[in-house]
Every structure is written in C-alpha cells, then in structure tokens.
Design an enzyme around this catalytic site. Structure first.
Site, PDB file in Angstrom:
ATOM      1  N   GLY A  71      36.261  46.125  31.811  1.00 35.37           N
ATOM      2  CA  GLY A  71      37.697  46.180  31.539  1.00 35.37           C
ATOM      3  C   GLY A  71      38.290  44.795  31.281  1.00 35.37           C
ATOM      4  O   GLY A  71      39.134  44.621  30.395  1.00 35.37           O
ATOM      5  N   ASN A 152      46.854  50.235  38.752  1.00 33.48           N
ATOM      6  CA  ASN A 152      45.733  50.334  39.690  1.00 33.48           C
ATOM      7  C   ASN A 152      46.176  50.349  41.155  1.00 33.48           C
ATOM      8  O   ASN A 152      45.496  50.892  42.001  1.00 33.48           O
ATOM      9  CB  ASN A 152      44.750  49.184  39.462  1.00 33.48           C
ATOM     10  CG  ASN A 152      45.418  47.845  39.281  1.00 33.48           C
ATOM     11  OD1 ASN A 152      46.293  47.682  38.428  1.00 33.48           O
ATOM     12  ND2 ASN A 152      45.031  46.884  40.084  1.00 33.48           N
ATOM     13  N   ALA A 201      33.448  51.426  32.795  1.00 30.77           N
ATOM     14  CA  ALA A 201      32.610  52.527  33.297  1.00 30.77           C
ATOM     15  C   ALA A 201      32.637  52.675  34.819  1.00 30.77           C
ATOM     16  O   ALA A 201      32.541  53.783  35.343  1.00 30.77           O
ATOM     17  CB  ALA A 201      31.167  52.335  32.827  1.00 30.77           C
ATOM     18  N   HIS A 202      32.754  51.537  35.556  1.00 33.78           N
ATOM     19  CA  HIS A 202      32.582  51.663  37.013  1.00 33.78           C
ATOM     20  C   HIS A 202      33.770  52.314  37.704  1.00 33.78           C
ATOM     21  O   HIS A 202      33.729  52.567  38.910  1.00 33.78           O
ATOM     22  CB  HIS A 202      32.216  50.308  37.643  1.00 33.78           C
ATOM     23  CG  HIS A 202      33.330  49.313  37.769  1.00 33.78           C
ATOM     24  ND1 HIS A 202      34.021  49.139  38.949  1.00 33.78           N
ATOM     25  CD2 HIS A 202      33.853  48.429  36.894  1.00 33.78           C
ATOM     26  CE1 HIS A 202      34.925  48.164  38.781  1.00 33.78           C
ATOM     27  NE2 HIS A 202      34.840  47.731  37.539  1.00 33.78           N
ATOM     28  N   THR A 238      23.136  40.859  22.402  1.00 33.10           N
ATOM     29  CA  THR A 238      22.269  42.035  22.496  1.00 33.10           C
ATOM     30  C   THR A 238      22.884  43.037  23.459  1.00 33.10           C
ATOM     31  O   THR A 238      23.323  42.673  24.546  1.00 33.10           O
ATOM     32  CB  THR A 238      20.861  41.618  22.979  1.00 33.10           C
ATOM     33  OG1 THR A 238      20.342  40.688  22.037  1.00 33.10           O
ATOM     34  CG2 THR A 238      19.930  42.821  23.083  1.00 33.10           C
ATOM     35  N   CYS A 326      40.684  42.412  43.105  1.00 30.46           N
ATOM     36  CA  CYS A 326      40.564  40.995  42.753  1.00 30.46           C
ATOM     37  C   CYS A 326      41.413  40.133  43.659  1.00 30.46           C
ATOM     38  O   CYS A 326      41.094  38.979  43.902  1.00 30.46           O
ATOM     39  CB  CYS A 326      41.007  40.772  41.319  1.00 30.46           C
ATOM     40  SG  CYS A 326      40.283  41.949  40.214  1.00 30.46           S
TER      41      CYS A 326
END
Ligand code: PLP
Length: 389
Positions: A71, A152, A201-202, A238, A326
């Site tokens: 994110g 959040n 995703a988490h 990659t 955070c």
C-alpha cells in the site's frame, strides 16, 4: 493462554489456502516472468492469472493493474507519479484529507518541501470529508486529490464518488487509498469514478510486501521505480511471483467471502461496541457510526492512557491497537483523532478494535468482561496520590 487478535486493520493472518498457493509458486514457479523460455512463461502465466483476480476484486481490467510492494508504494506511486507527470503543465497543487494514512500524508508533505503547494482538507468529529470542504480547497492548478476510501483508525467510509466528480470538474485527477476497503466491501473503480486506487494484500489475508495500484487506462503517470520494462513499463523490477500469486489467491477468496463476512462481523463489532460502552463509564466511540467498515470501532476511555490499556489487554491475551500500526509504539497522539478536532487527552486515550476472520462472540464477550477491572485499576493508578489516599 488463549489469545484474541483484534488488530486486523494492522494486518491479517495469512489464509492457509493462500499459503498453499504461495508454497507451490515458491517451489515450482521459479522462472523469471520476463524470460522467453518455458520456465519464464510459466511464471508469467501465474502472474497474469493473479492480475486478473486482483482486477476482479476492484472491478477493473487486468491490463490496468500494476503490482507493487504494498500500500505504501502504491500511494507513493499514485502521488509522486502524477505529480511528476503533471509538473510541466503548471498544476502544482496537491490536495489530501487530514486523516489520510502516513503513506499519503508524508508523501504530499515531502512534495510540499520541494515546491508543491499542499492543502490538507480538515474533517470534523464525524471523520468524514465534506464535499463542500473539498470544493473550497480545489484550485485551477490542482493536480491531484487523494482521499482514502475507509480510514484505518476509525473505519469511516468517504463519499469517494461525489468527491471524485468535484476534483474532475476542476480538471484534477483523483486517487483513493482503498487499502482498508479492499476485501471488506465490494469495490468498483468505475462506480467510484477515480483515476488511481491503491490496495495491499496483507489487509485481506494475503502476504505482506505485495500490493497493487489500479491506473485508469490511458492515464499518464511516470514510474517512480525505473529500470527494466516490467509491468508494461510502469514499475521496474523482477516481479515478486510468490507474493503476486498469494495476492491473487487472497483476492479470489475475499471476493467469494466478503459479503458473508461483513454480515457476520457487523453485529459482532456492534456487540463489542455496545458492550464496552455499557460496561465501562467514560467511554465514547470516535467517528460517525455510519458509513463505516463492518469490522472497526475506535473507543475513547476517559482518564486512561491508551498505551497502558493496550499493554494491560495484551497481558490478558487480547491484541488491540492505539491507532495505525506505524505510529503505535510511540506515545504520539493519533493524527487522525487530532485532525477530527478532539482534545489532546482524547487523542491519547483511544483504542482501535478491528475484528476479522476467526473472531467469535466469545472473544467479544471476554473483552467486555475484562475491560471494566483493567480500566478501574488504570484510573486508580492515574489519580494523584492525595486523591487515592
Ligand atoms: N494505507 C492505509 C489506509 C493503511 O491502513 C496501510 C497499512 O497500515 C497502508 C496504506 C500501508 O500499506 P502497506 O502496509 O502495504 O505498505
């Protein structure tokens, strides 16, 4: 001790089916997706499959989805990439709302130090951005508006479709950080009417360190990660193949389960909220009760230091948070609650409970049962000695 995890907005446990998909990708899909041979093409195929899954989660076309490291990178890409692309047009003004995640706030502030004008739109105690306030902040040289979909810390959902129209009317682009709504409520980039959208995703039972940004087709945004021609020239490096496979699997599961899970979590969250307000005096909910994501409540406890309450709950096996992950671990007041206009004490006495898969009525009832005694003890400790004597 049976532990109860109520910090799903910080991160979620990996779904076992996602872990299996990642395990298979780690072992078998070791090829580099850019390689033309069999091994590379296999890896490219699983990446493309996951891209379709992630696109389906946000109602987009797969070609518009770019994988990132999470994110934070998606937010940086949206803001810095747009700012750089528009720099020469004379649009040098950025707008964000004051309760954005640090990934957005600190990015616009960093650009502010490099000559960009920045306006942070205030929010009242509801924690919801008013369209009138955004209208007043917009200028002819506004390049980008960034307003998060759900907050959040308090879970309030912003009227993104309305806000995006206002930005577009002034010729500005619109980005939304949908990290806290992806997998929780249905997302449709067309209905939201945005140009850019970030997800991670988490937050929906996928792995950490992988996210995505949706970039509306035809939108010119400069890459912030330069190098090879990966991700159609939009993000060099990659690809994180196992992470991407995990994100795709998590997106598929979230799409299937989301409606039922929200219907299960909303009454659980309400039971927790009502139960705590009833059992503990001097408590209040921060932010508007609706519209809000189903799993989140943020409650203030008068005359209690939030960090002490967090630690006391942890000793009982209950994991909660004082705000965004955070900033927890510091005694800094929540910038979200501060921006909502709350007094200093309330920005430091509030706890976020964020529910998720696995939480039950029994978990909620245990929290309600242990809180009154803990709060009583903390309040008695915080009394001046004379008052206690
Ligand atoms: N935006 C919001 C609203 C968040 O809640 C978070 C995570 O805490 C992020 C961005 C950052 O996402 P990530 O942890 O994937 O960098």
């Amino acid at each position: 001790m049976q532990r109860i995890y109520l910090d799903h907005n910080a991160t979620t446990p990996l779904n076992p089916a996602v872990a299996d998909a990642m395990d298979a990708a780690l072992r078998e899909e070791f090829g580099n997706p850019s390689s033309l041979h069999h091994f590379g093409q296999r890896a490219k195929a699983v990446v493309d499959l996951a891209r379709s899954s992630v696109a389906a989660l946000v109602g987009a076309d797969a070609s518009e989805v770019v994988f990132t490291s999470g994110g934070t990178e998606s937010d940086n890409f949206a803001i810095r990439g747009t700012a750089e692309a528009l720099e020469r047009t004379g649009r040098r003004h950025l707008v964000a709302c004051a309760i954005e995640h640090e990934a957005v706030i600190n990015t616009v502030k960093a650009l502010g130090k490099r000559g960009w004008d920045v306006t942070l739109v205030a929010v009242g105690p509801s924690g919801i951005v008013s369209p009138d306030d955004l209208r007043a902040a917009l200028r002819d040289d506004t390049a980008l508006v960034s307003v998060m979909h759900a907050n959040n810390e308090i879970g309030t959902i912003q009227p993104i479709d309305e806000l995006a129209i206002l930005a577009h009317e002034r010729g500005a682009l619109f980005h939304t950080d949908a990290v806290q709504t992806a997998g929780k409520i249905p997302l449709d980039v067309k209905k939201l009417g945005v140009d850019l959208l970030s997800i991670s995703a988490h937050k929906f039972y996928g792995p950490k360190g992988i996210g995505a940004i949706w970039i509306r087709r035809g939108l010119r945004i400069l890459p912030i990660m330069t190098g090879g021609k990966h991700e159609r020239n939009r993000r060099a490096g990659t690809e994180n193949v196992p992470g991407i496979v995990g994100m795709g699997a998590a997106a598929d599961i979230a799409r299937m389960k989301m409606a039922d899970e929200a219907a299960r979590l909303a009454p659980l969250r309400d039971r927790l909220e009502k139960g705590v307000l009833r059992a503990v005096s001097g408590t209040d909910v921060n932010g508007a009760p609706t519209p809000r994501v189903a799993n989140t409540t943020n409650i203030s406890f008068d005359r209690v230091e939030a960090e002490s309450l967090l630690i006391a709950l942890d000793l009982e096996g209950i994991a909660v948070s004082t705000g965004s992950a955070c900033s927890s671990g510091t005694l800094e007041p929540s910038h979200v609650l501060k921006a909502m206009g709350f007094q200093a004490h309330r920005t430091q006495n509030s706890i976020r409970f964020s529910l998720g898969a696995g939480n039950t009525e029994a978990d909620v009832d245990r929290v309600i049962a242990v809180l009154p005694e803990i709060v009583k003890k903390l309040r008695s400790l915080s009394q001046p000695a004379a008052a206690r004597a």
